[in-house]
Scaffold this active site. Structure first.
Site, short mmCIF file in Angstrom:
data_model
loop_
_atom_site.label_atom_id
_atom_site.label_comp_id
_atom_site.label_asym_id
_atom_site.label_seq_id
_atom_site.Cartn_x
_atom_site.Cartn_y
_atom_site.Cartn_z
N HIS A 1 -9.57 1.05 4.55
CA HIS A 1 -8.31 1.23 5.29
C HIS A 1 -8.58 2.13 6.50
O HIS A 1 -9.38 3.06 6.42
CB HIS A 1 -7.25 1.84 4.37
CG HIS A 1 -5.89 1.80 4.99
ND1 HIS A 1 -5.48 2.73 5.92
CD2 HIS A 1 -4.87 0.92 4.87
CE1 HIS A 1 -4.25 2.42 6.32
NE2 HIS A 1 -3.86 1.32 5.70
N ASN B 1 0.88 -1.17 0.00
CA ASN B 1 0.00 0.00 0.00
C ASN B 1 0.91 1.22 0.00
O ASN B 1 1.48 1.57 1.03
CB ASN B 1 -0.90 -0.02 1.24
CG ASN B 1 -1.74 1.24 1.36
OD1 ASN B 1 -1.76 2.07 0.46
ND2 ASN B 1 -2.44 1.38 2.48
N SER C 1 3.42 -2.21 10.22
CA SER C 1 4.87 -2.25 10.45
C SER C 1 5.50 -3.59 10.07
O SER C 1 6.40 -4.07 10.75
CB SER C 1 5.20 -1.87 11.90
OG SER C 1 4.76 -0.54 12.17
N LYS D 1 0.17 4.20 -0.28
CA LYS D 1 -0.46 5.39 0.31
C LYS D 1 -0.24 6.59 -0.62
O LYS D 1 -0.19 6.40 -1.84
CB LYS D 1 0.05 5.60 1.74
CG LYS D 1 -0.13 4.32 2.58
CD LYS D 1 0.00 4.49 4.05
CE LYS D 1 -0.22 3.14 4.73
NZ LYS D 1 -0.18 3.21 6.19
N GLU E 1 -5.40 -5.18 10.24
CA GLU E 1 -4.39 -4.16 10.49
C GLU E 1 -4.70 -3.44 11.81
O GLU E 1 -5.54 -2.53 11.83
CB GLU E 1 -4.37 -3.12 9.37
CG GLU E 1 -4.02 -3.66 8.01
CD GLU E 1 -3.43 -2.58 7.10
OE1 GLU E 1 -2.35 -2.83 6.55
OE2 GLU E 1 -4.02 -1.49 6.97
N GLU F 1 -6.97 4.49 7.69
CA GLU F 1 -6.75 5.92 7.43
C GLU F 1 -7.96 6.54 6.76
O GLU F 1 -8.31 7.69 7.03
CB GLU F 1 -5.47 6.10 6.59
CG GLU F 1 -4.22 5.87 7.43
CD GLU F 1 -3.02 5.35 6.67
OE1 GLU F 1 -3.00 5.41 5.43
OE2 GLU F 1 -2.09 4.88 7.35
N GLY G 1 2.38 2.27 10.75
CA GLY G 1 3.29 3.40 10.63
C GLY G 1 4.00 3.76 11.92
O GLY G 1 4.62 4.82 12.02
P1 13P Z 1 2.93 0.34 7.66
O1 13P Z 1 3.46 -0.92 7.05
O2 13P Z 1 3.65 1.58 7.20
O3 13P Z 1 2.81 0.24 9.14
O4 13P Z 1 1.44 0.54 7.09
C1 13P Z 1 0.56 -0.53 7.14
C2 13P Z 1 -0.62 -0.18 6.35
O5 13P Z 1 -1.38 0.70 6.69
C3 13P Z 1 -0.83 -0.91 5.10
O6 13P Z 1 -2.11 -0.68 4.61
#
Ligand code: 13P
Length: 248
Positions: free
Chosen positions: A94, A9, A212, A11, A166, A96, A172
């Site tokens: 997601h 992802n 992560s 982002k 997740e 976010e 993150g």
């Molecule tokens: P990270 O791997 O940066 O923690 O992000 C995970 C994520 O949100 C994947 O969709």
């Protein structure tokens, strides 16, 4: 045996030029076929990524979409538009998007259904906050998210969905769920799917862990019996993403 699926992802990173450059470099390194590999890139970089991945086993995904086919939804992109480009997967719900853009479980359900109608494979995200984990309601929360997300979806369609567990506190932050925590939640997700659709569908559906994931912890996480790969954020746009895909 479920085939692993490892998705990046990206982002809000990499415009068309950077996406093409990265995909051209990375695709040959992750194209072994042992796992399904997906790059979920920003809308504007989809064409460049699709072009760079042409003729390989790497699939391209979007990170979001609207649930309507067309209409007065300024700034939105429809499932049909993604399909027309050649996009195969789409991340839905997601954390976010839930946190910053008001996506509810009901919207996630509408999007999952719309994706399936258009032949896109949803990567459907669930996961608890740190507060919910501390309250001991992780499993209840994730169960509710799965139940609402799958409401009204047939068994035939359900098995096309990839679920990404997740935990929000692991995204993150550099704090990865332990393999045991991740396995426990992914097993619970599989259990809800079994309750909804029966064990054979639950045995087929793929469940990823995200939060992560790095080249150093991927092997232990992906070795868990109910973890069928990962949804990788930050580490998916690094030069050694191939170490995650080729974790074995
Ligand atoms: P990270 O791997 O940066 O923690 O992000 C995970 C994520 O949100 C994947 O969709």
């Amino acid at each position: 045996m479920r085939k692993k699926i490892i998705a990046g992802n990206w982002k809000m990173n990499k415009g068309p030029d950077a996406a093409r450059e990265f995909a051209v470099e990375m695709t040959p390194k992750v194209d072994g076929g042992a796992a399904d590999v997906v790059f979920c890139v920003p809308y504007v970089s989809l064409l460049a990524a699709l072009d760079a991945a042409k003729g390989t086993f790497v699939a391209i995904g979007a990170q979001n979409m609207h649930f309507e086919d067309a209409g007065a939804y300024t700034g939105e992109v429809s499932p049909g538009m993604l399909k027309e480009l050649g996009v195969k997967y789409v991340i839905i719900g997601h954390s976010e998007r839930r946190a910053y853009f008001g996506e509810t479980d009901d919207i996630v359900n509408k999007k999952a259904k719309a994706a399936l109608v258009h032949g896109l494979m949803p990567i459907l995200c669930v996961g608890e906050s740190l507060e919910q984990r501390n309250l001991g309601i992780t499993i209840e929360h994730v169960r509710i998210q799965v139940k609402i997300a799958f409401d009204g979806i047939s068994a035939v369609d359900a098995e096309k969905i990839v679920i990404a567990y997740e935990p929000i506190w692991a995204i993150g932050t550099g704090v990865t769920a332990t393999a045991q925590q991740a396995e426990e939640a992914c097993a619970a997700v599989r259990q809800v799917v079994a309750e909804l659709y029966g064990q054979p569908i639950a045995d087929k559906i793929r469940i990823q862990y995200g939060g992560s994931v790095t080249a150093d912890n991927a092997a232990e996480l992906f070795a868990q019996p109910n973890i069928d790969g990962g949804l990788v954020g930050g580490a998916s746009i690094k030069a050694d993403f191939d170490r995650i895909v080729n974790y074995q």
